[in-house]
Design a protein around this motif. Structure first.
Motif, PDB file in Angstrom:
ATOM      1  N   ARG A   1       3.195  10.659  -6.503  1.00 15.32           N
ATOM      2  CA  ARG A   1       4.237  11.173  -7.401  1.00 15.32           C
ATOM      3  C   ARG A   1       3.707  11.444  -8.805  1.00 15.32           C
ATOM      4  O   ARG A   1       4.373  12.134  -9.585  1.00 15.32           O
TER       5      ARG A   1
ATOM      6  N   ALA B   1       0.814  -1.221   0.000  1.00 15.52           N
ATOM      7  CA  ALA B   1       0.000   0.000   0.000  1.00 15.52           C
ATOM      8  C   ALA B   1       0.845   1.267   0.000  1.00 15.52           C
ATOM      9  O   ALA B   1       0.523   2.229  -0.698  1.00 15.52           O
ATOM     10  N   PHE B   2       1.926   1.303   0.784  1.00 13.76           N
ATOM     11  CA  PHE B   2       2.728   2.535   0.815  1.00 13.76           C
ATOM     12  C   PHE B   2       3.333   2.808  -0.556  1.00 13.76           C
ATOM     13  O   PHE B   2       3.241   3.914  -1.075  1.00 13.76           O
TER      14      PHE B   2
ATOM     15  N   LEU C   1       0.604   3.950  -2.984  1.00 15.92           N
ATOM     16  CA  LEU C   1       0.135   5.317  -2.686  1.00 15.92           C
ATOM     17  C   LEU C   1       1.206   6.329  -3.082  1.00 15.92           C
ATOM     18  O   LEU C   1       0.907   7.394  -3.624  1.00 15.92           O
ATOM     19  N   LEU C   2       2.473   5.969  -2.844  1.00 18.07           N
ATOM     20  CA  LEU C   2       3.572   6.843  -3.241  1.00 18.07           C
ATOM     21  C   LEU C   2       3.583   7.029  -4.760  1.00 18.07           C
ATOM     22  O   LEU C   2       3.783   8.149  -5.260  1.00 18.07           O
TER      23      LEU C   2
ATOM     24  N   ILE D   1       6.866   8.671 -12.861  1.00 19.74           N
ATOM     25  CA  ILE D   1       7.926   8.534 -11.852  1.00 19.74           C
ATOM     26  C   ILE D   1       7.653   7.239 -11.089  1.00 19.74           C
ATOM     27  O   ILE D   1       6.577   7.085 -10.511  1.00 19.74           O
ATOM     28  N   PRO D   2       8.585   6.280 -11.102  1.00 17.86           N
ATOM     29  CA  PRO D   2       8.310   5.021 -10.394  1.00 17.86           C
ATOM     30  C   PRO D   2       8.329   5.197  -8.886  1.00 17.86           C
ATOM     31  O   PRO D   2       8.792   6.219  -8.371  1.00 17.86           O
ATOM     32  N   ALA D   3       7.777   4.213  -8.168  1.00 19.06           N
ATOM     33  CA  ALA D   3       7.826   4.194  -6.705  1.00 19.06           C
ATOM     34  C   ALA D   3       7.917   2.735  -6.294  1.00 19.06           C
ATOM     35  O   ALA D   3       7.034   1.941  -6.609  1.00 19.06           O
ATOM     36  N   GLY D   4       9.017   2.385  -5.614  1.00 23.97           N
ATOM     37  CA  GLY D   4       9.214   0.997  -5.223  1.00 23.97           C
ATOM     38  C   GLY D   4       9.118   0.101  -6.438  1.00 23.97           C
ATOM     39  O   GLY D   4       9.727   0.363  -7.474  1.00 23.97           O
TER      40      GLY D   4
END
Lengths: 261, 261
Positions: free
Chosen positions: A52, A43-44, A47-48, A150-153
């Motif tokens: 972004r 989830a984090f 959501l990030l 923009i990627p996240a994790g």
């Protein structure tokens, strides 16, 4: 469905299995939402990704782990039954398409409701700007672009855009009208030649249907919520549930409540 | 510090320990940020708190766990050294105030950069709207209100507001100017009598300094980033690091890039 049905009435009809069709045009004054459901362990990062990339993935509401009532945007609704059609994905592959997901539900699931361009379509119409896909009774044309989000994790995706042909003399007005809706995709991301976005042929959309582009019209491109589905699946999560394209969750939030000014 | 110093030059000066003072007025065209650092185990719940309460807690950037370079808003900066003064909190209690936090750093920390009202103060000044706390060389007056934010997981907080007295004939203009900055607190949350927010005495702010309110001026209240610090500490996390009030992180993002329209 009555044309003047409230969001609650529409959801109840959907919950009873009486509407397993796209939601375009239902309760038109209220925001409809893309749905992504993932395990809390992801989830984090997801959501990030949304934070972004707010133009394609505008967050309307995120539910607590295990929560199925969107208390902020649709009190009393049930995210497990109130979408006409869901897609269940396992490790990034389509596993099932189903009108309710209670059997797949567990207490660690986090539901993300993300804005949808239906919210600004009624504002465009109200300003006298025609919307070709509505005129032709088709789904809007959507394209995968060459612009990376923009990627996240573990989540990444190319930007997906929707395209509407706009009469040349109304393009400026279309920018102004949709700029107000910064929380639901907002201003266009591109005006004119699709090749700047890596789109080779407007007649061959990656999602939705092609529409007619008349002489004297300019293609205008907006960030599209389908980006969020591609991003969710890019992480190849063990389980992911989304709405089926066009079969959105209908909130009690008026579109106007998402306008910036 | 040179008046025309760039954000990078200001940060380098701060990093070398040459500026351990509030950052108001430094690199005024660029967004300054509130900082909250928490363990990754709390990151989803805290980001959810911010997303649910975007007026007091507008997210400018969230770094990956362990990341200390804000690649989106300040490439090349170091979140561990580039804030003039930090506060280190243990289980919600103040443990230390220090100009750099490298000794406290570990690879599980997630840094949140949240918008600050300095971003719209220059726009107010540019529109001819005086800002009393700047005129009087004081910190802005801030108050804890009776309005609860929407909680998320273990995080909750009352809304904190900043107050600026605005000449009566400029109040409408102040609403218009700040409405553009929806991503950095945006429009006021209240105009006029502070008692509607549960504020008993404007001369006794909960944070910052009192300022003079002249006859013919109306108190105008905006959501304030201090809310994010209260929320972070409400969860009584084992370790939490924030900036010291007024000692903000200076990004490379122009204030104008956060304007909605």
């Amino acid at each position: 469905m009555q044309p003047a049905a409230t969001p609650r009435e529409v959801r109840e009809s959907i919950r009873r299995g009486q509407w397993v069709k796209p939601t375009s045009g239902l309760a038109p004054a209220f925001a409809q939402a893309n749905l992504v459901i993932l395990d809390r362990s992801l989830a984090f990062e997801f959501l990030l990704f949304c934070v972004r990339n707010p133009k394609p993935c505008p967050v309307l509401e995120v539910l607590e782990p295990g929560g199925f009532e969107p208390r902020i945007t649709a009190p009393g609704a049930d995210i497990r039954t109130d979408v006409p059609l869901y897609r269940v994905w396992k490790r990034g592959e389509l596993h099932a398409e189903t009108p309710e997901i209670s059997a797949h539900w567990d207490g660690d699931m986090v539901s993300f409701l993300l804005g949808c361009s239906f919210s600004f379509e009624s504002a465009l119409l109200a300003s006298g700007i025609p919307i070709r896909n509505i005129e032709e009774g088709r789904n809007v044309s959507m394209y995968i672009t060459n612009r990376p989000c923009i990627p996240a994790g573990r989540f990444s995706a190319p930007l997906v855009v929707s395209m509407r042909p706009i009469p040349d003399d109304l393009v400026v007005r279309a920018v102004q009208v949709t700029s107000r809706y910064a929380s639901v995709h907002g201003a266009p991301v591109h005006i004119g030649d699709g090749s700047a976005l890596g789109i080779e042929d407007l007649d061959s959309p990656d999602f939705g249907d092609p529409v007619t582009i008349h002489k004297g019209e300019t293609p205008v491109f907006w960030a599209c919520g389908v980006t969020s589905s591609l991003a969710a699946l890019s992480g190849r999560p063990e389980l992911c549930i989304t709405h089926s394209p066009g079969h959105m969750f209908i909130t009690d939030s008026p579109n106007e409540s998402w306008a910036a000014i």
